[in-house]
Design a protein around this motif. Sequence first.
Motif, PDB file in Angstrom:
ATOM      1  N   VAL A 125      -3.853  -6.255  -2.565  1.00  0.00           N
ATOM      2  CA  VAL A 125      -4.193  -4.967  -1.961  1.00  0.00           C
ATOM      3  C   VAL A 125      -5.207  -5.174  -0.837  1.00  0.00           C
ATOM      4  CG1 VAL A 125      -5.346  -2.755  -2.407  1.00  0.00           C
ATOM      5  CG2 VAL A 125      -3.616  -3.605  -3.996  1.00  0.00           C
ATOM      6  N   VAL A 126      -6.205  -6.009  -1.071  1.00  0.00           N
ATOM      7  CA  VAL A 126      -7.215  -6.290  -0.047  1.00  0.00           C
ATOM      8  C   VAL A 126      -6.570  -6.947   1.164  1.00  0.00           C
ATOM      9  CG1 VAL A 126      -9.269  -7.664   0.477  1.00  0.00           C
ATOM     10  CG2 VAL A 126      -9.122  -6.419  -1.671  1.00  0.00           C
ATOM     11  N   TYR A 178      -5.533   2.383  -0.302  1.00  0.00           N
ATOM     12  CA  TYR A 178      -6.291   1.171  -0.614  1.00  0.00           C
ATOM     13  C   TYR A 178      -7.299   1.443  -1.737  1.00  0.00           C
ATOM     14  CZ  TYR A 178     -10.079  -2.196  -0.258  1.00  0.00           C
ATOM     15  OH  TYR A 178     -11.054  -3.105  -0.558  1.00  0.00           O
ATOM     16  N   GLN A 204      -6.655   3.956   4.031  1.00  0.00           N
ATOM     17  CA  GLN A 204      -7.897   3.942   3.252  1.00  0.00           C
ATOM     18  C   GLN A 204      -7.704   4.601   1.897  1.00  0.00           C
ATOM     19  OE1 GLN A 204     -10.562   2.228   4.167  1.00  0.00           O
ATOM     20  NE2 GLN A 204     -11.611   2.744   2.277  1.00  0.00           N
ATOM     21  N   LYS A 214      -4.554  -4.454   3.186  1.00  0.00           N
ATOM     22  CA  LYS A 214      -5.406  -3.584   4.014  1.00  0.00           C
ATOM     23  C   LYS A 214      -5.914  -4.334   5.236  1.00  0.00           C
ATOM     24  CE  LYS A 214      -9.392  -0.510   4.025  1.00  0.00           C
ATOM     25  NZ  LYS A 214      -9.826  -0.915   5.343  1.00  0.00           N
ATOM     26  N   LEU A 228       0.813  -1.221   0.000  1.00  0.00           N
ATOM     27  CA  LEU A 228       0.000   0.000   0.000  1.00  0.00           C
ATOM     28  C   LEU A 228       0.847   1.271   0.000  1.00  0.00           C
ATOM     29  CD1 LEU A 228      -2.981  -0.915   2.350  1.00  0.00           C
ATOM     30  CD2 LEU A 228      -2.883  -0.905  -0.131  1.00  0.00           C
ATOM     31  N   PHE A 283      -7.074  -0.287  -5.324  1.00  0.00           N
ATOM     32  CA  PHE A 283      -8.167  -1.211  -5.637  1.00  0.00           C
ATOM     33  C   PHE A 283      -8.810  -0.840  -6.968  1.00  0.00           C
ATOM     34  CE2 PHE A 283     -12.378  -3.084  -5.337  1.00  0.00           C
ATOM     35  CZ  PHE A 283     -12.100  -4.342  -4.828  1.00  0.00           C
TER      36      PHE A 283
END
Length: 126
Positions: free
Chosen positions: A98-99, A77, A74, A102, A63, A81
Motif C-alpha cells: 500500500v505504501v 491509502y 489519500q 501510494k 489502492l 494502511f
Amino acid sequence: MAKYLAQIVVMGVQVVGRAFARALQQEYAASQAAARARGRTGQQSAAASSISGMSLQEAQQILNLSTLSPEEIQKNYEHLFKVNEKSVGGSFYLQSKVVRAKERLDEELNIQNQEKNQQSQQNPET
C-alpha cells in the motif's frame, strides 16, 4: 520429382522469410512512432515504474482507484494502511505494498503536474 519438391520448399521458405522480415520492420517502425508520441512524459513514467518496481496500473489496483485524484489516493491509502496494521492482525507485506502504491501514484501526479507546467510555460494564453 524430389528436385521440384525441394525447389517448392525453398521458395516457400523464402516467401515466409521475406514476409516475416517485412512484418518485423513494420512493427519496429510502429513501436518507434508510439515511443515518440508518448514523448517525455512516457519516459518519466517508465522511469518511475522501473525505480519503484511497480507499474501505474498495479498501484491503481492496489489502492482501488480508477482516476488519479490526490484526495481519493489519500483516502484509500489511509484506510488500507490502517486495515493492514500489524497490531490489528493485518499483514506487514500488504501494508508495504500500500505504501509503495501510494509512492508510485504520488510520483505519477508529480510527473503530470510538471508536464502541465511545461505546457503552460510553452503556450501562455494571451
